[in-house]
Write a protein that holds these residues in place. Structure first.
Motif, PDB file in Angstrom:
ATOM      1  N   GLN A 256       0.844  -1.201   0.000  1.00 29.91           N
ATOM      2  CA  GLN A 256       0.000   0.000   0.000  1.00 29.91           C
ATOM      3  C   GLN A 256       0.875   1.245   0.000  1.00 29.91           C
ATOM      4  OE1 GLN A 256      -2.763  -0.211   3.283  1.00 29.91           O
ATOM      5  NE2 GLN A 256      -4.208  -1.440   2.100  1.00 29.91           N
TER       6      GLN A 256
ATOM      7  N   ALA B  26       0.556   4.212  -2.724  1.00 30.27           N
ATOM      8  CA  ALA B  26       0.312   5.572  -2.239  1.00 30.27           C
ATOM      9  C   ALA B  26       1.393   6.524  -2.731  1.00 30.27           C
ATOM     10  CB  ALA B  26       0.245   5.581  -0.719  1.00 30.27           C
TER      11      ALA B  26
ATOM     12  N   TYR C 145      -4.640   5.847   0.799  1.00 31.53           N
ATOM     13  CA  TYR C 145      -4.751   4.726  -0.137  1.00 31.53           C
ATOM     14  C   TYR C 145      -5.519   3.574   0.501  1.00 31.53           C
ATOM     15  CZ  TYR C 145      -3.980   0.947  -3.278  1.00 31.53           C
ATOM     16  OH  TYR C 145      -4.219  -0.115  -4.116  1.00 31.53           O
TER      17      TYR C 145
ATOM     18  N   ARG D 102      -8.530   8.582 -10.246  1.00 28.02           N
ATOM     19  CA  ARG D 102      -7.790   7.659  -9.370  1.00 28.02           C
ATOM     20  C   ARG D 102      -7.904   6.221  -9.875  1.00 28.02           C
ATOM     21  NH1 ARG D 102      -4.086  10.344  -6.636  1.00 28.02           N
ATOM     22  NH2 ARG D 102      -4.892  11.736  -5.067  1.00 28.02           N
TER      23      ARG D 102
ATOM     24  N   ILE E  67      -4.703   3.953 -10.771  1.00 28.40           N
ATOM     25  CA  ILE E  67      -4.432   2.662 -10.135  1.00 28.40           C
ATOM     26  C   ILE E  67      -4.230   1.585 -11.192  1.00 28.40           C
ATOM     27  CG2 ILE E  67      -5.483   0.815  -8.761  1.00 28.40           C
ATOM     28  CD1 ILE E  67      -6.714   3.106  -7.015  1.00 28.40           C
TER      29      ILE E  67
END
Length: 65
Positions: free
Chosen positions: A18, A22, A32, A46, A50
């Protein structure tokens, strides 16, 4: 399965933390984490970001298959 859960699974398959995600997104690990848990609404921007980091097509996150 939710989109957030599919994102989490894909992140884990890639072996990304993570913290890594982030950092690439320019947000805190906590922010995140909230995205992945579905506590924060995932914006279209977003979502695309991702998918790009995970190097997967958008539809693989949308499809339950």
């Amino acid at each position: 399965m939710s989109i957030a859960a599919r994102i989490r699974i894909q992140r884990m398959i890639k072996g990304y933390s993570q913290e890594y995600m982030a950092s690439r997104m320019g947000i805190s690990q906590n922010a995140y984490s909230k995205l992945e848990r579905g506590e924060t609404e995932l914006t279209v921007r977003r979502f695309y970001e991702i998918a790009e980091i995970l190097e997967i097509p958008i539809d693989s996150l949308l499809s339950e298959n």
